[in-house]
Scaffold this motif. Structure first.
Motif, PDB file in Angstrom:
ATOM      1  N   VAL A 109      28.891  20.071  83.231  1.00 31.80           N
ATOM      2  CA  VAL A 109      27.767  19.120  83.100  1.00 31.80           C
ATOM      3  C   VAL A 109      27.511  18.397  82.581  1.00 31.80           C
ATOM      4  O   VAL A 109      26.574  18.941  81.380  1.00 31.80           O
ATOM      5  N   THR A 110      27.786  16.576  82.483  1.00 32.88           N
ATOM      6  CA  THR A 110      26.936  16.077  81.214  1.00 32.88           C
ATOM      7  C   THR A 110      26.513  15.010  82.025  1.00 32.88           C
ATOM      8  O   THR A 110      27.285  13.902  82.355  1.00 32.88           O
ATOM      9  N   THR A 111      25.408  14.793  81.260  1.00 37.89           N
ATOM     10  CA  THR A 111      24.894  12.856  82.001  1.00 37.89           C
ATOM     11  C   THR A 111      24.525  12.251  80.630  1.00 37.89           C
ATOM     12  O   THR A 111      23.842  12.697  79.864  1.00 37.89           O
ATOM     13  N   THR A 112      24.878  11.202  80.980  1.00 41.46           N
ATOM     14  CA  THR A 112      25.008  10.060  79.671  1.00 41.46           C
ATOM     15  C   THR A 112      24.173   8.720  80.821  1.00 41.46           C
ATOM     16  O   THR A 112      24.685   8.774  81.548  1.00 41.46           O
ATOM     17  N   SER A 113      24.265   8.009  79.684  1.00 39.46           N
ATOM     18  CA  SER A 113      23.711   7.331  79.806  1.00 39.46           C
ATOM     19  C   SER A 113      23.851   5.802  78.775  1.00 39.46           C
ATOM     20  O   SER A 113      24.196   5.430  78.152  1.00 39.46           O
ATOM     21  N   THR A 114      24.314   4.687  79.927  1.00 41.00           N
ATOM     22  CA  THR A 114      25.306   3.938  79.273  1.00 41.00           C
ATOM     23  C   THR A 114      24.596   2.275  79.120  1.00 41.00           C
ATOM     24  O   THR A 114      24.007   2.237  80.885  1.00 41.00           O
ATOM     25  N   SER A 132      26.309   4.086  74.180  1.00 42.38           N
ATOM     26  CA  SER A 132      26.304   4.985  75.217  1.00 42.38           C
ATOM     27  C   SER A 132      25.896   6.382  74.733  1.00 42.38           C
ATOM     28  O   SER A 132      25.804   6.660  73.411  1.00 42.38           O
ATOM     29  N   VAL A 134      24.032  10.772  75.191  1.00 43.87           N
ATOM     30  CA  VAL A 134      23.896  12.429  76.475  1.00 43.87           C
ATOM     31  C   VAL A 134      22.829  12.599  76.294  1.00 43.87           C
ATOM     32  O   VAL A 134      22.238  12.633  75.160  1.00 43.87           O
ATOM     33  N   GLU A 135      22.429  12.693  77.626  1.00 41.41           N
ATOM     34  CA  GLU A 135      21.125  12.504  78.340  1.00 41.41           C
ATOM     35  C   GLU A 135      20.975  13.645  77.673  1.00 41.41           C
ATOM     36  O   GLU A 135      20.055  15.262  77.706  1.00 41.41           O
ATOM     37  N   SER A 136      21.660  15.024  78.461  1.00 39.12           N
ATOM     38  CA  SER A 136      21.530  16.282  79.020  1.00 39.12           C
ATOM     39  C   SER A 136      23.400  16.986  78.764  1.00 39.12           C
ATOM     40  O   SER A 136      24.347  16.074  79.523  1.00 39.12           O
ATOM     41  N   SER A 137      23.493  18.148  78.766  1.00 41.52           N
ATOM     42  CA  SER A 137      24.552  18.566  78.963  1.00 41.52           C
ATOM     43  C   SER A 137      25.047  19.776  78.793  1.00 41.52           C
ATOM     44  O   SER A 137      23.437  19.948  78.080  1.00 41.52           O
ATOM     45  N   ARG A 138      25.056  20.661  79.402  1.00 43.52           N
ATOM     46  CA  ARG A 138      24.850  21.901  79.493  1.00 43.52           C
ATOM     47  C   ARG A 138      26.680  22.907  80.599  1.00 43.52           C
ATOM     48  O   ARG A 138      27.159  21.838  81.301  1.00 43.52           O
TER      49      ARG A 138
END
Length: 145
Positions: A109-114, A132, A134-138
C-alpha cells in the motif's frame, strides 16, 4: 386520530395513580414512548442496569408494551430459526481456499500526494509543474493460521 402504538390513556387521575407502577427510590417511571425507543437495546441486553430495571418493570406492568416486546421477541426467534442453515460443503471449501490464498498474499500500500501548479519562467513562458510525493508506503503480509 390516535397513534396506534399509544396505549389507551385513562383520564381518571385517581385510577391512574393507583395503577402506576412503584419504582425504586431515585428512579423514574418509564413511559411507553421511552420503552418503545429503547426496546431493541433492551431485548439485546445493551441498556444500563438502571434503564434495564425501569424498562423491565414497565413491560411487566403495561399490557400494550408487553405485547410489543412479545411480538418483537417472537419475530427474532423466527429470524434466528430461519438463519440456522449452513453453506453447502462445496461453497465452504471454495471460500476457505480463497481465504487461505489471500492470507498468504503480500499487499503493498503506497499513499502518494500530487500537486499541480502553473508558474511563469524568467523568459515569460508558462510552465506547468507537477510534484508527486510518497506520503507512506508499507507492505502487509498475511499468513495462514
Amino acid at each position: 386520530m390516535r397513534d396506534r402504538m399509544e396505549p389507551q390513556v385513562n383520564t381518571d387521575k385517581s385510577t391512574a395513580s393507583a395503577k402506576a407502577p412503584k419504582t425504586a427510590v431515585g428512579s423514574q417511571d418509564c413511559s411507553c414512548a421511552e420503552a418503545r425507543a429503547h426496546l431493541e437495546a433492551f431485548l439485546d441486553r445493551e441498556c444500563t442496569a438502571d434503564l434495564t430495571e425501569r424498562l423491565a418493570q414497565h413491560v411487566a406492568t403495561c399490557l400494550h408494551c408487553s405485547r410489543i416486546a412479545d411480538a418483537e421477541t417472537h419475530l427474532r426467534e423466527i429470524l434466528r430459526s430461519r438463519c440456522a442453515e449452513q453453506a453447502p460443503p462445496e461453497l465452504r471449501a471454495r471460500v476457505l481456499g480463497r481465504l487461505s490464498t489471500l492470507r498468504a498474499t503480500a499487499v503493498s500500500v503506497t499513499t502518494t500526494s500530487t500537486t499541480t501548479r502553473t508558474q511563469a519562467s524568467a523568459s515569460g513562458r508558462v510552465v506547468r509543474i507537477v510534484e508527486s510525493r510518497v506520503e507512506s508506503s508499507r507492505t502487509i503480509r498475511m499468513e495462514g493460521d
